[in-house]
Design an enzyme around this catalytic site. Structure first.
Site, PDB file in Angstrom:
ATOM      1  N   LYS A 176       0.869  -1.216  -0.047  1.00 58.40           N
ATOM      2  CA  LYS A 176      -0.198   0.298  -0.028  1.00 58.40           C
ATOM      3  C   LYS A 176       1.014   1.215   0.315  1.00 58.40           C
ATOM      4  O   LYS A 176       1.430   1.588   1.018  1.00 58.40           O
ATOM      5  CB  LYS A 176      -0.796  -0.127   1.160  1.00 58.40           C
ATOM      6  CG  LYS A 176      -2.341   0.426   1.046  1.00 58.40           C
ATOM      7  CD  LYS A 176      -2.160   2.238   0.738  1.00 58.40           C
ATOM      8  CE  LYS A 176      -2.248   2.827   1.867  1.00 58.40           C
ATOM      9  NZ  LYS A 176      -1.837   4.458   1.654  1.00 58.40           N
ATOM     10  N   GLU A 252       8.997   1.120  11.326  1.00 57.71           N
ATOM     11  CA  GLU A 252       9.874   2.365  10.979  1.00 57.71           C
ATOM     12  C   GLU A 252       9.217   3.591  11.145  1.00 57.71           C
ATOM     13  O   GLU A 252       8.625   3.779  10.244  1.00 57.71           O
ATOM     14  CB  GLU A 252      10.618   1.971   9.959  1.00 57.71           C
ATOM     15  CG  GLU A 252      11.497   0.741  10.080  1.00 57.71           C
ATOM     16  CD  GLU A 252      12.374   0.358   8.779  1.00 57.71           C
ATOM     17  OE1 GLU A 252      13.159  -0.457   9.062  1.00 57.71           O
ATOM     18  OE2 GLU A 252      12.407   1.058   7.894  1.00 57.71           O
ATOM     19  N   CYS A 286      13.355  10.708   7.372  1.00 60.11           N
ATOM     20  CA  CYS A 286      13.391  10.349   8.795  1.00 60.11           C
ATOM     21  C   CYS A 286      14.433  10.441   9.654  1.00 60.11           C
ATOM     22  O   CYS A 286      14.492  10.616  10.987  1.00 60.11           O
ATOM     23  CB  CYS A 286      12.542   8.935   8.815  1.00 60.11           C
ATOM     24  SG  CYS A 286      13.741   7.810   8.436  1.00 60.11           S
ATOM     25  N   GLU A 388       8.548  16.000  16.092  1.00 60.18           N
ATOM     26  CA  GLU A 388       8.965  16.066  14.361  1.00 60.18           C
ATOM     27  C   GLU A 388       8.162  17.079  13.839  1.00 60.18           C
ATOM     28  O   GLU A 388       7.050  16.942  13.698  1.00 60.18           O
ATOM     29  CB  GLU A 388       8.766  14.585  14.083  1.00 60.18           C
ATOM     30  CG  GLU A 388       9.244  14.277  12.509  1.00 60.18           C
ATOM     31  CD  GLU A 388       8.866  13.026  11.987  1.00 60.18           C
ATOM     32  OE1 GLU A 388       7.922  12.671  12.157  1.00 60.18           O
ATOM     33  OE2 GLU A 388       9.850  12.128  11.708  1.00 60.18           O
TER      34      GLU A 388
HETATM   35  P1  NAD Z   1       1.853   8.129   7.526  1.00 61.41           P
HETATM   36  O1  NAD Z   1       1.871   7.486   9.047  1.00 61.41           O
HETATM   37  O2  NAD Z   1       0.822   9.412   7.600  1.00 61.41           O
HETATM   38  O3  NAD Z   1       1.499   7.366   6.364  1.00 61.41           O
HETATM   39  C1  NAD Z   1       2.450   6.339   5.952  1.00 61.41           C
HETATM   40  C2  NAD Z   1       1.464   5.336   5.468  1.00 61.41           C
HETATM   41  O4  NAD Z   1       0.501   4.644   6.358  1.00 61.41           O
HETATM   42  C3  NAD Z   1       0.795   5.630   4.281  1.00 61.41           C
HETATM   43  O5  NAD Z   1       0.577   4.839   3.063  1.00 61.41           O
HETATM   44  C4  NAD Z   1      -0.702   5.973   4.712  1.00 61.41           C
HETATM   45  O6  NAD Z   1      -1.765   5.985   3.680  1.00 61.41           O
HETATM   46  C5  NAD Z   1      -0.854   4.952   5.630  1.00 61.41           C
HETATM   47  N1  NAD Z   1      -1.865   4.781   6.781  1.00 61.41           N
HETATM   48  C6  NAD Z   1      -2.296   6.010   7.358  1.00 61.41           C
HETATM   49  N2  NAD Z   1      -3.201   5.728   8.282  1.00 61.41           N
HETATM   50  C7  NAD Z   1      -3.398   4.263   8.410  1.00 61.41           C
HETATM   51  C8  NAD Z   1      -4.272   3.493   9.242  1.00 61.41           C
HETATM   52  N3  NAD Z   1      -4.925   3.918  10.093  1.00 61.41           N
HETATM   53  N4  NAD Z   1      -3.954   2.270   8.825  1.00 61.41           N
HETATM   54  C9  NAD Z   1      -3.223   1.606   7.697  1.00 61.41           C
HETATM   55  N5  NAD Z   1      -2.417   2.582   7.025  1.00 61.41           N
HETATM   56  C10 NAD Z   1      -2.422   3.886   7.459  1.00 61.41           C
HETATM   57  O7  NAD Z   1       3.295   8.691   7.306  1.00 61.41           O
HETATM   58  P2  NAD Z   1       3.844   9.696   6.132  1.00 61.41           P
HETATM   59  O8  NAD Z   1       3.427  11.263   6.458  1.00 61.41           O
HETATM   60  O9  NAD Z   1       3.689   8.787   4.647  1.00 61.41           O
HETATM   61  O10 NAD Z   1       5.522   9.870   6.261  1.00 61.41           O
HETATM   62  C11 NAD Z   1       6.201  10.529   7.212  1.00 61.41           C
HETATM   63  C12 NAD Z   1       6.501   9.914   8.446  1.00 61.41           C
HETATM   64  O11 NAD Z   1       7.248   8.907   8.308  1.00 61.41           O
HETATM   65  C13 NAD Z   1       7.375  10.718   9.306  1.00 61.41           C
HETATM   66  O12 NAD Z   1       7.003  10.792  10.597  1.00 61.41           O
HETATM   67  C14 NAD Z   1       8.768  10.137   9.122  1.00 61.41           C
HETATM   68  O13 NAD Z   1       9.546  10.260  10.134  1.00 61.41           O
HETATM   69  C15 NAD Z   1       8.340   8.695   8.898  1.00 61.41           C
HETATM   70  N6  NAD Z   1       9.359   7.869   8.327  1.00 61.41           N
HETATM   71  C16 NAD Z   1      10.237   6.802   9.064  1.00 61.41           C
HETATM   72  C17 NAD Z   1      10.991   6.077   8.412  1.00 61.41           C
HETATM   73  C18 NAD Z   1      12.198   5.331   9.384  1.00 61.41           C
HETATM   74  O14 NAD Z   1      12.830   4.587   8.345  1.00 61.41           O
HETATM   75  N7  NAD Z   1      11.948   5.137  10.495  1.00 61.41           N
HETATM   76  C19 NAD Z   1      11.461   6.364   7.116  1.00 61.41           C
HETATM   77  C20 NAD Z   1      10.693   7.317   6.396  1.00 61.41           C
HETATM   78  C21 NAD Z   1       9.707   7.981   6.900  1.00 61.41           C
HETATM   79  O1  6OD Z   2      18.272   3.914   3.828  1.00 61.08           O
HETATM   80  C1  6OD Z   2      17.428   3.141   4.307  1.00 61.08           C
HETATM   81  O2  6OD Z   2      17.284   1.913   4.114  1.00 61.08           O
HETATM   82  C2  6OD Z   2      16.283   3.569   4.854  1.00 61.08           C
HETATM   83  N1  6OD Z   2      15.230   2.906   5.540  1.00 61.08           N
HETATM   84  C3  6OD Z   2      16.292   4.732   4.925  1.00 61.08           C
HETATM   85  C4  6OD Z   2      15.033   5.748   5.876  1.00 61.08           C
HETATM   86  C5  6OD Z   2      14.990   7.031   5.370  1.00 61.08           C
HETATM   87  C6  6OD Z   2      13.916   7.781   5.964  1.00 61.08           C
HETATM   88  O3  6OD Z   2      13.290   8.681   5.686  1.00 61.08           O
END
Ligand code: NAD
Ligand code: 6OD
Length: 484
Positions: A176, A252, A286, A388
């Protein structure tokens, strides 16, 4: 108008529920996305389950590896298409996507194919009372159908970071993608077919979270494990969904990462690295830095140098080679980031640079643009220091001692990553080991080796992926005990 379809059982599938995909650059509609309902999610999960019992489930590791290499080659062969799709969805500079996002999309298949090809298994020789003995070995089997829920910031990179190891281990997936970035996941379907991945192994369902494809997928009883990247709040909801059926989750999630700059650092390297960690991908990484702590003797010089470079960043469109920073992903995210820009002022920050919306001219006026922003002067208790933001901004604070900066940097609910800038090797080890994070970079940032454990501490995540650590999540390991 471009149509972005679901991908189920090796074929593209339309629905009668369409939503608009807007350009982050201009706000105009660039595509219509076909939202999956319960029926399409059911079909995708059923296809994934059936594929487990088909040719995919019977393939040797060597055969799977060959096909995953072919997927990686396919991404390279269609590099320009992936690049164009990713830049259209996100507005990020081509220079960034062509160096990071798309090559990593391919590498995620190649590296995890190599991991499963080379990973040894545990073996024990065991004594028995009759003296004949026994042998024990570990045998890995796929967990089954994996639900992969993805964010929008590095769409292909982060989706394949999950799909690569999942398929390498013999699972099937239902992906998804974020509603903001549906294109590269859909395009990957064609590459899967060209690479000889059997129908049903890779499926894509588009839509939103609650009451849409995200919820339907994560609550689906036919999904055996869920891997998620996104906000911590969403991760909590997904963890609850996974509790039904006691299914494993890998999460993550968010970060509020610190950079710690000691006064013995290589100054130019620290500025270059901090510029990238704060402003790359318009701050939507992130692992990015939103809190910078600089040892007092270097503080004024550091603030001045970062300000000068931030003001020199050229904001622009992906195709302009001079573009250093694109827009945020959406108007909705722009509202969120700008609310923090206002909050910083209310909380008493000194705005070193930025703090608002740049004038991008009439053609780009509808886009989600914000200025690169630097603050100083906030107390450690400020929400801008704690929460954040996920935008191109950071707060810079001075510190005097190692103990003091460790206490400040660790005083946060998140624990994803940090960057430490120093020439003192002993101190680098000490601080890296005492930081409550999953990943400590020393004199670098976003330098990745995909064999290493990757994940977050505290509210930044649960579990580790990368190298053999991914196998822990994507396989069920059984013990085979043979009496000799
Ligand atoms: P988000 O949580 O809003 O959405 C992520 C995904 O989850 C989307 O596909 C969304 O449609 C889906 N989603 C939302 N609500 C849901 C529910 N109730 N049930 C199932 N699926 C649902 O995140 P975003 O805004 O797309 O991404 C930004 C965030 O992601 C930031 O907080 C960032 O730090 C984090 N992030 C973390 C990492 C990591 O490796 N730790 C990497 C990239 C991004
Ligand atoms: O480099 C990666 O494997 C990884 N998961 C990066 C995440 C970046 C977050 O925005």
């Amino acid at each position: 108008m471009k149509q972005i379809l679901n991908f189920i059982q090796g074929e593209y599938a339309a629905t009668d529920r369409l939503f608009d995909k807007h350009s982050p650059l201009t706000g105009e509609v660039v595509a219509q996305v076909h939202e999956a309902g319960r029926a399409e999610v059911d079909a995708a999960v059923a296809a994934a389950r059936a594929a487990l019992a088909g040719p995919w489930g019977r393939m040797s590791v060597a055969e799977r590896v060959e096909r995953l290499y072919a997927v990686a080659d396919g991404i390279h062969r269609r590099f320009e298409e992936f690049l164009a799709a990713e830049c259209q969805d996100t507005g990020k500079p081509r220079s960034l996507a062509s160096h990071i996002d798309i090559p990593r999309g391919a590498a995620n298949f190649k590296v995890f194919a190599d991991v499963v090809k080379n990973v040894p298994t545990e073996f024990f020789e065991t004594a028995t009372p009759d003296g004949r003995g026994a042998i024990n070995y570990g045998w890995r089997t796929p967990v089954g159908v994996v639900g992969v829920v993805c964010p929008w910031n590095l769409p292909l990179l982060l989706m394949t970071w999950k799909v690569g190891p999942a398929l390498a281990c013999g699972n099937t997936v239902v992906v998804k993608p974020s509603e903001e970035t549906p294109q590269t996941a859909a395009l990957l379907g064609e590459v899967m077919n060209e690479a000889g991945i059997p129908p049903g192994v890779y499926n894509v369902v588009h839509g939103f979270g609650p009451d849409s494809a995200g919820e339907f997928l994560t609550t689906h009883p036919g999904v055996d494990a869920i891997t998620f990247t996104g906000e911590t709040r969403t991760g909590e909801v997904i963890m609850k969904a996974a509790a039904q059926g006691a299914r494993p989750v890998s999460l993550e999630m968010g970060g509020k990462n610190a950079a710690i700059v000691f006064d013995d650092c290589d100054f130019d390297a620290a500025i270059e690295g901090t510029m990238r960690s704060v402003f790359a991908n318009c701050g939507q990484v992130c692992l990015g830095t939103e809190r910078v702590y600089v040892q007092r003797p270097l503080f004024e010089r550091f603030v001045a140098a970062l300000k000068q470079q931030a003001e020199a960043l050229k904001l622009g469109v992906p195709d302009d080679a001079a573009t250093g920073m694109g827009p945020l992903i959406s108007k909705e995210h722009q509202d969120k980031v700008l609310s923090y820009y206002r909050l910083a002022a209310e909380e008493g920050a000194t705005v070193v640079t930025g703090g608002g919306v740049p004038d991008m001219g009439a053609q780009l006026a509808g886009g989600a643009w914000v200025q690169p922003t630097i603050w100083t002067g906030l107390p450690e208790t400020a929400r801008v220091i704690k929460e954040e933001i996920f935008g191109p901004c950071c707060h810079i604070a001075p510190f005097d001692t190692e103990e003091e900066v460790l206490a400040k940097a660790n005083d946060n609910a998140y624990g994803l990553a940090c960057a430490i800038w120093t020439r003192d090797l002993a101190r680098a080890h000490r601080v890296a080991q005492r930081m409550q994070v999953g990943l400590s970079w020393v004199n670098s940032w976003f330098l990745r080796d995909l064999r290493t454990p990757f994940g977050g501490a505290k509210q930044s995540g649960i579990g580790r992926e990368g190298g053999v650590h991914s196998l822990e999540f994507y396989t069920e390991q059984k013990n085979v005990c043979i009496k000799l």
